[in-house]
Design a protein around this motif. Structure first.
Motif, PDB file in Angstrom:
ATOM      1  N   PHE A 112       0.844  -1.196   0.000  1.00  0.00           N
ATOM      2  CA  PHE A 112       0.000   0.000   0.000  1.00  0.00           C
ATOM      3  C   PHE A 112       0.881   1.249   0.000  1.00  0.00           C
ATOM      4  O   PHE A 112       1.739   1.412   0.865  1.00  0.00           O
ATOM      5  N   ASP A 113       0.661   2.109  -0.968  1.00  0.00           N
ATOM      6  CA  ASP A 113       1.364   3.383  -1.032  1.00  0.00           C
ATOM      7  C   ASP A 113       0.389   4.452  -0.550  1.00  0.00           C
ATOM      8  O   ASP A 113      -0.671   4.647  -1.155  1.00  0.00           O
ATOM      9  N   ILE A 114       0.734   5.121   0.536  1.00  0.00           N
ATOM     10  CA  ILE A 114      -0.190   6.065   1.177  1.00  0.00           C
ATOM     11  C   ILE A 114       0.171   7.496   0.810  1.00  0.00           C
ATOM     12  O   ILE A 114       1.323   7.926   0.962  1.00  0.00           O
ATOM     13  N   LEU A 115      -0.824   8.243   0.316  1.00  0.00           N
ATOM     14  CA  LEU A 115      -0.663   9.655  -0.025  1.00  0.00           C
ATOM     15  C   LEU A 115      -1.721  10.447   0.725  1.00  0.00           C
ATOM     16  O   LEU A 115      -2.838   9.957   0.930  1.00  0.00           O
ATOM     17  N   THR A 116      -1.385  11.663   1.140  1.00  0.00           N
ATOM     18  CA  THR A 116      -2.401  12.528   1.735  1.00  0.00           C
ATOM     19  C   THR A 116      -2.510  13.805   0.911  1.00  0.00           C
ATOM     20  O   THR A 116      -1.512  14.332   0.413  1.00  0.00           O
ATOM     21  N   ILE A 117      -3.741  14.280   0.776  1.00  0.00           N
ATOM     22  CA  ILE A 117      -3.999  15.539   0.072  1.00  0.00           C
ATOM     23  C   ILE A 117      -4.903  16.385   0.962  1.00  0.00           C
ATOM     24  O   ILE A 117      -6.055  16.020   1.229  1.00  0.00           O
ATOM     25  N   GLY A 118      -4.364  17.492   1.452  1.00  0.00           N
ATOM     26  CA  GLY A 118      -5.117  18.366   2.347  1.00  0.00           C
ATOM     27  C   GLY A 118      -5.587  19.625   1.639  1.00  0.00           C
ATOM     28  O   GLY A 118      -5.308  19.842   0.453  1.00  0.00           O
ATOM     29  N   THR A 119      -6.289  20.475   2.384  1.00  0.00           N
ATOM     30  CA  THR A 119      -6.783  21.742   1.825  1.00  0.00           C
ATOM     31  C   THR A 119      -6.133  22.949   2.472  1.00  0.00           C
ATOM     32  O   THR A 119      -6.492  24.085   2.170  1.00  0.00           O
ATOM     33  N   THR A 120      -5.177  22.728   3.371  1.00  0.00           N
ATOM     34  CA  THR A 120      -4.452  23.840   3.979  1.00  0.00           C
ATOM     35  C   THR A 120      -3.733  24.630   2.887  1.00  0.00           C
ATOM     36  O   THR A 120      -3.207  24.054   1.940  1.00  0.00           O
ATOM     37  N   LYS A 121      -3.691  25.936   3.003  1.00  0.00           N
ATOM     38  CA  LYS A 121      -3.089  26.781   1.984  1.00  0.00           C
ATOM     39  C   LYS A 121      -1.570  26.664   1.990  1.00  0.00           C
ATOM     40  O   LYS A 121      -0.947  26.419   3.036  1.00  0.00           O
ATOM     41  N   LYS A 122      -0.985  26.908   0.845  1.00  0.00           N
ATOM     42  CA  LYS A 122       0.465  26.729   0.687  1.00  0.00           C
ATOM     43  C   LYS A 122       1.264  27.668   1.571  1.00  0.00           C
ATOM     44  O   LYS A 122       2.394  27.355   1.965  1.00  0.00           O
ATOM     45  N   GLU A 123       0.680  28.832   1.899  1.00  0.00           N
ATOM     46  CA  GLU A 123       1.417  29.795   2.718  1.00  0.00           C
ATOM     47  C   GLU A 123       1.546  29.351   4.173  1.00  0.00           C
ATOM     48  O   GLU A 123       2.445  29.803   4.891  1.00  0.00           O
ATOM     49  N   THR A 124       0.658  28.451   4.611  1.00  0.00           N
ATOM     50  CA  THR A 124       0.643  28.083   6.034  1.00  0.00           C
ATOM     51  C   THR A 124       0.825  26.597   6.301  1.00  0.00           C
ATOM     52  O   THR A 124       0.974  26.195   7.454  1.00  0.00           O
ATOM     53  N   CYS A 125       0.834  25.784   5.259  1.00  0.00           N
ATOM     54  CA  CYS A 125       0.893  24.338   5.511  1.00  0.00           C
ATOM     55  C   CYS A 125       2.315  23.883   5.846  1.00  0.00           C
ATOM     56  O   CYS A 125       3.292  24.520   5.464  1.00  0.00           O
ATOM     57  N   SER A 126       2.395  22.783   6.571  1.00  0.00           N
ATOM     58  CA  SER A 126       3.667  22.100   6.833  1.00  0.00           C
ATOM     59  C   SER A 126       3.420  20.609   6.662  1.00  0.00           C
ATOM     60  O   SER A 126       2.474  20.071   7.256  1.00  0.00           O
ATOM     61  N   TYR A 127       4.242  19.954   5.890  1.00  0.00           N
ATOM     62  CA  TYR A 127       4.002  18.530   5.638  1.00  0.00           C
ATOM     63  C   TYR A 127       4.108  17.708   6.909  1.00  0.00           C
ATOM     64  O   TYR A 127       3.528  16.634   7.024  1.00  0.00           O
TER      65      TYR A 127
END
Length: 612
Positions: free
Chosen positions: A522-537
């Motif tokens: 299983f290859d796990i990916l996450t896709i969030g909606t946090t904006k690029k200016e404030t997100c941290s992986y």
């Protein structure tokens, strides 16, 4: 089944998968299995690969599939792109006139909204070069002699048993004591991709069910000289002299499909010895009037054929011997489906064979190959009957009010665009297709391919096509749409999901072999909606990010305005969802983030095996 041997020395070999036939279906299969590390062998009775001619059209979905194997760039570099289709019909002043133009592909979500044309030999070379990197090449010329499938239930129930005995002999000329050997190949599985006159299909006793039309066509590949303005567009010509189709190809080459009326049949078959390329070109000259077309350059390839539409009675014998491509379905080439359907047959089969061979999946998983691809083939035949009849029918004129009108032909051309492009292929409910929670992502249809969309990698804001995050590497992709992780309730929900996923009873650990990497199945990916200016992986729970490159956001790129529409396109709310993408790029299941681990466990338990 009976088999024969010769007096010469008999050598024996063992192989996981033996592929008979090195056309597009066989090569797609061999390449996919080789990349997955399977012990695969592919044989063909032709002494060398075809140099030109044969099939030549690659549809939008097939380009996506080739991209998933890393092969699309070369195809796009070498091939010709068809973006426009033109339509010609009888003119009141005699001859033909253009009655319209339309987009060649009518599939709104196509990542590649065009067809690519390139002769089959060049397409096969792309696969051959890729296979060579894995140390696999075609054994040729080799003649199959006999095929025996075990009747022992115990052996057949063991997915790793060598339950198929295949006998072949080299086609050497002249034979010598050293090279004229009969060989016995013991295989776990056999794939017959040996064309419309398939030896494998006939040996298994499968029938080809369907009918043959009385539409005869000729095909010529050459570089013509012409004042026809649409010679570099796909063009459908309905003339009083018969129908033609123009297919522009790589370089200046053009393929002409020309309807023939003056052909000789022998027991329902064309007598090709009575046909000539000149006959095809002469009919084309008449059908193109008032435009001129001449053929001063060499003929690269030509043939004549009668349209037949047939589907094999079975695609599999005891889930040990499979047939694919023209061996199990034949139809007219007008809609450009033959090679595409063939390659997508084995694309569907490869990952299933791999998981069974690795001991990851039930043998029953292999039954879904016939279930999925035979229904598709039947749908294709039903479409082809209508399309080829319209194409081969007489055009509507003042003297022929019952003929095919431009509007009627255009409507069918555009209505079936989703189907002919391959974009609309839809696999029905099964062990590997579960649509019970479709509502959590209404824009992603369970059983259809993952719709293209642009997302940004959270760590560096680099835009990625989501299809490229789901390559054909035999792994299931778990795409977790986690919403905004700045929202405390979403963060709590995701933490709970990650904890369940990481538990000893969770499906990831249950179905990942002992000692194997966490992401091997299983290859796990996450896709969030946090904006690029404030997100941290790093805000994503550690168990859900095996690497910094596995975390993405649905936002607009810093340049060119790419992305930012994935949740909207897929119909996913801010509450999020989990999307399971099968190894072949098709959506297998959708689930809500709440309680989804149990739902996912139930889904995978239907066909995967645990060694725990």
């Amino acid at each position: 089944m009976s088999h024969s041997t010769t007096a010469n020395a008999v050598k024996e070999s063992r192989v996981d998968v033996l592929i008979i036939g090195a056309g597009p279906a066989g090569l797609m299969c061999a390449n996919g299995l080789a990349k997955a590390g399977v012990n695969v062998r592919i044989i063909d009775k032709r002494p060398e690969a075809i140099p030109a001619g044969q099939a030549d059209g690659i549809q939008p979905r097939t380009i996506e599939v080739l991209q998933s194997y890393g092969l699309a760039d070369r195809l796009l570099q070498e091939g010709n792109q068809m973006h426009m289709t033109a339509f010609y019909n009888p003119s009141s002043s005699g001859g033909i006139e253009r009655t319209g133009r339309a987009a060649d592909v009518t599939a709104p979500t196509a990542r590649y909204p065009f067809e690519v044309t390139l002769h089959q030999g060049a397409i096969e070379r792309i696969f051959l070069d890729s296979m060579a990197q894995s140390g696999v090449s075609v054994d040729r010329p080799v003649q199959p002699v006999a095929l025996e499938l075990s009747d022992d239930p115990k052996q057949l129930a063991d997915p790793r048993s060598y339950s198929v005995k295949h006998i072949n002999t080299p086609l050497n000329s002249p034979p010598t004591d050293e090279n004229d050997e009969t060989e016995v190949v013991w295989a776990k599985y056999v794939v017959g991709a040996d064309g419309a006159h398939s030896w494998v299909r006939k040996t298994l006793g499968f029938t080809m069910d369907g009918e043959q039309t009385d539409y005869a066509w000729g095909v010529v590949d050459t570089i013509p000289e012409t004042n026809f303005p649409d010679i570099r567009n796909r063009t459908a010509i309905h003339s009083n002299n018969g129908s033609c189709m123009v297919i522009p190809r790589e370089g200046d080459t053009v393929r002409l499909y020309v309807q023939l009326s003056d052909v000789e049949l022998n027991a329902g078959r064309l007598d090709k010895s009575k046909s000539r390329a000149e006959q095809v070109m002469e009919v084309a000259r008449e059908s193109f009037k008032p435009f001129t077309i001449s053929f001063p350059n060499p003929i690269q390839w030509w043939t004549v054929y009668i349209i037949g539409q047939r589907v094999a009675s079975n695609f599999s014998a005891k889930e040990r011997v499979f047939i694919a491509g023209d061996a199990c379905h034949t139809h007219s080439p007008k809609a450009g489906q033959g090679m595409n359907a063939s390659m997508n047959d084995t694309h569907n089969l490869v990952w299933k064979l791999v998981h069974v061979l690795r001991g990851h999946a039930h043998l029953d998983l292999l039954k879904t190959y016939e279930d999925e691809r035979r229904k598709y083939a039947q749908d294709l035949i039903n479409f082809d009957k209508k399309f080829s009849a319209l194409f081969s029918g007489k055009p509507r004129t003042e003297d022929n009010a019952d003929g095919v009108s431009h509007e009627e032909f255009l409507e069918v051309f555009q209505t079936f665009g989703q189907f002919t492009s391959g974009i609309g292929i839809h696999y029905q409910e099964s062990a590997i297709v579960n649509s019970s929670e479709q509502q959590y992502a209404k824009g992603l249809i369970v059983g259809q391919r993952l719709v293209p969309s642009i997302v940004l990698r959270a760590a560096d804001c680099r835009p990625y096509q989501i299809q490229d995050l789901a390559p054909s590497d035999t792994r299931f992709k778990l795409i977790i749409f986690c919403g905004d992780l700045k929202d405390a309730s979403q963060r709590k929900k995701l933490d709970s999901f990650a904890k369940e996923l990481d538990s000893e009873t969770g499906f990831v650990k249950k179905f990942t072999p002992e000692g194997a990497p966490f992401d091997s199945v299983f290859d796990i990916l996450t896709i969030g909606t946090t904006k690029k200016e404030t997100c941290s992986y790093t805000e994503v729970p550690e168990r859900l990010r095996s690497h910094w490159s596995k975390v993405f956001i649905d936002d607009v790129s810093l340049h060119h305005g790419l992305g930012g529409k994935t949740y909207e396109t897929y119909g996913i709310s801010s509450n999020g969802a989990v999307v399971v993408v099968r190894p072949d790029g098709y959506v297998g299941m959708i689930a809500s983030l709440d309680g989804s681990v149990q739902h996912l466990d139930a889904y995978f338990s239907r066909f995967l095996l645990s060694d725990k």
